[in-house]
Enzyme design. Structure first.
Site, mmCIF file in Angstrom:
data_model
loop_
_atom_site.group_PDB
_atom_site.id
_atom_site.type_symbol
_atom_site.label_atom_id
_atom_site.label_comp_id
_atom_site.label_asym_id
_atom_site.label_seq_id
_atom_site.Cartn_x
_atom_site.Cartn_y
_atom_site.Cartn_z
ATOM 1 N N ILE A 326 25.599 -35.470 -14.799
ATOM 2 C CA ILE A 326 26.059 -36.595 -13.996
ATOM 3 C C ILE A 326 25.844 -37.861 -14.814
ATOM 4 C CG2 ILE A 326 25.896 -37.774 -11.772
ATOM 5 C CD1 ILE A 326 24.491 -35.275 -10.686
ATOM 6 N N GLU A 327 26.774 -38.805 -14.731
ATOM 7 C CA GLU A 327 26.744 -39.963 -15.608
ATOM 8 C C GLU A 327 25.543 -40.868 -15.435
ATOM 9 O OE1 GLU A 327 29.980 -40.933 -12.434
ATOM 10 O OE2 GLU A 327 29.173 -39.175 -13.446
ATOM 11 N N CYS A 328 24.787 -40.707 -14.342
ATOM 12 C CA CYS A 328 23.569 -41.503 -14.190
ATOM 13 C C CYS A 328 22.345 -40.807 -14.778
ATOM 14 C CB CYS A 328 23.329 -41.854 -12.726
ATOM 15 S SG CYS A 328 23.308 -40.427 -11.641
ATOM 16 N N ILE A 356 22.858 -41.082 -21.575
ATOM 17 C CA ILE A 356 23.852 -40.037 -21.312
ATOM 18 C C ILE A 356 25.263 -40.597 -21.478
ATOM 19 C CG2 ILE A 356 24.101 -40.336 -18.798
ATOM 20 C CD1 ILE A 356 23.832 -36.982 -20.634
#
Length: 524
Positions: A326-328, A356
């Site tokens: 997940i991008e977070c 990330i």
């Protein structure tokens, strides 16, 4: 120095004409007590006025919590520099009503800008966003007419080493409201109970090195020296003030009153299988995308319909064949959906959001499954603006621009279409009132031209057919049984796709109850 103050005192630190930054990712990491107190301070004093708000993603629940409280205060904001506001209805409203200027940046570029500000650099440079609406040739991230009329530019096109890049100039940030779990009397901060490691450090560093004020909301103020050194995420030299948040405004996330250690990576709960999706158009799309998953790969799955990939993977017994990202920052585990999107139960690792995203920009992702609002004849995708309402790209551009393989999934038309699963295919009863395959998209969030240049593999998956981005154009490569090519596909598109003479049918198993047997196919 006593760094502990009240939320009301913190609110009074925000003066007219300042640049304010707040932190959080959807329903997590939002310093809501500080935000509520700033709203209350405005109600009493009529100030602050004319602020610039800089923030990364949505910080709310879609119903008015979080930063939307501040949007209700006339004159508080003059300008927004943000990445996403899908769960911030108040901000969306004042942007649509042309009450503020608004610039939308790719999430990773905004994170790089924070780092550039903290490093004292002239600005941030990135190739991510070229060919999209973030590119000055395609709008420069301007979200409404007021922004276009202002004449201000926040991004320019430059050339370095013979390559085009986007340049975002640095600017000082006067004050920030961030969130942590614990803060000691010296201002040292721990994020031990947080569900993700988002932008707190990057924001605090940018504000501190701008000569600004760093205010942290914490769940609990603890004794000096009681936070283990390995857990000190931000040292007290960077923190000016700490506020112990009221419990009702200081929760792990907006979707729960309870602390969930499995979201913070502190415990693993027994595996709870996904509830199998009901057979319908959404499941068909998710199943078809799952057929493309490369084994032993790093995958990003977007919010909305793509979230069903987890359910399909669980039903097919293939969850162990790839790692979700997940991008977070969370890697592995079971991603949450809705306002909980961004967190994962039982994550295997929790990277910093800035890190990330940098990996994504460098091509670390093997595949991504994301939704789409519109696709045009060039293969461009719009996922950030709907009927004139801009919500922003968030991490969409970072995820899509350098990933090896992409599946965009969604229903063929928008609105209340009625499509029934029938036999080994579908029957289209009612067409949706809005066409999603357009001659030209409203905003370019993904560039088909850039994808072709980089050799990305791109599929557009619907319940009626599958398209592939090819040098000769958008090409229909599969069609569902029961679909009338002219009536149900071509007449529902604003452009003519490439239609081969013989189009194979979509796999019959997509439209039938029970597992498809994907594990054997993917491993073989």
């Amino acid at each position: 120095m006593n760094k502990r103050i009240t939320a009301a005192q913190a609110a009074a630190l925000v003066k007219d004409d300042m640049t304010l930054t707040t932190t959080g990712f959807n329903g997590f990491g939002c310093p809501e007590d500080l935000i509520m107190s700033l709203a209350e301070h405005y109600d009493k004093t009529g100030h602050p006025q004319n602020l610039a708000l800089v923030k990364c993603t949505s910080q709310g629940d879609g119903e008015g919590r979080g930063v939307s409280h501040l949007a209700e205060k006339p004159g508080m904001f003059r300008e927004l520099i943000i990445s996403h506001m899908g769960y911030d209805p108040g901000l969306r409203k004042i942007v649509a009503e042309e009450k503020v200027s608004c610039y939308m940046l790719p999430l990773g570029n905004l994170m790089q800008l924070f780092r550039a500000i903290s490093a004292g650099l002239p600005g941030a440079i990135s190739a991510t966003g070229l060919g999209t609406f973030a590119d000055p040739r395609f709008g420069g991230g301007k979200a409404n007419q007021k922004t276009k009329d202002s004449g201000k530019e926040i991004v320019s096109l430059v050339e370095l080493g013979g390559e085009e890049c986007l340049f975002y100039p640095s600017f000082p940030i006067d004050i920030c409201f961030i969130r942590a779990t614990f803060g000691d009397e010296d201002g040292n901060l721990s994020i031990r109970h947080e569900s993700m490691n988002v932008e707190q450090f990057e924001v605090a560093a940018a504000v501190h090195n701008s000569g600004g004020i760093v205010v942290a909301q914490v769940d609990k103020v603890v004794k000096r020296g009681s936070i283990p050194a390995q857990e000190v995420f931000i040292h007290g030299f960077m923190v000016d003030y700490i506020v112990e948040g009221r419990p009702e405004y200081s929760r792990q996330g907006f979707d729960t009153d309870l602390f969930r250690p499995e979201l913070a990576g502190l415990a693993s709960v027994p595996d709870v299988p996904f509830e199998p999706m009901k057979l319908g158009t959404h499941k068909v799309c998710c199943r078809r995308a799952a057929m493309e998953l490369p084994p032993h790969s790093l995958i990003n799955v977007g919010i909305g319909m793509p979230g069903g990939i987890g359910s399909v993977a669980d039903e097919e017994g293939i969850s162990d064949l790839f790692t979700l990202s997940i991008e977070c920052g969370p890697l592995g585990g079971i991603p949450l959906s809705g306002v909980g999107f961004g967190a994962a139960a039982n994550p295997e690792a929790m990277y910093r959001m800035a890190d990330i995203l940098q990996l994504y920009d460098g091509g670390a992702l093997d595949m991504a499954v994301l939704g789409f609002a519109q696709v045009d004849c060039q293969g461009n995708v719009n996922a950030s603006s709907f009927n004139g309402r801009m919500v922003g790209p968030g991490g969409f551009i970072d995820i899509t621009q350098n990933v090896r393989k992409l599946c965009f999934i969604g229903t063929f038309t928008a609105g209340k279409q009625q499509v029934e699963i029938e036999g080994e295919g579908v029957r289209v009863v009612t067409q949706g009132p809005q066409k999603k395959f357009r001659q030209e998209v409203e905003a370019i969030t993904f560039s088909g031209a850039q994808a072709m240049k980089k050799g990305q593999e791109v599929l557009y998956i619907t319940e009626r057919g599958v398209f592939r981005l090819m040098p000769e154009g958008i090409t229909l490569v599969e069609i569902a049984r029961g679909v009338d090519l002219q009536r149900d596909i071509l007449d529902q598109m604003e452009f003519q796709p490439v239609v081969p003479e013989d189009i194979p049918f979509m796999d019959a198993r997509l439209f039938q109850e029970g597992p498809m047997g994907l594990r054997a196919a993917l491993e073989g």
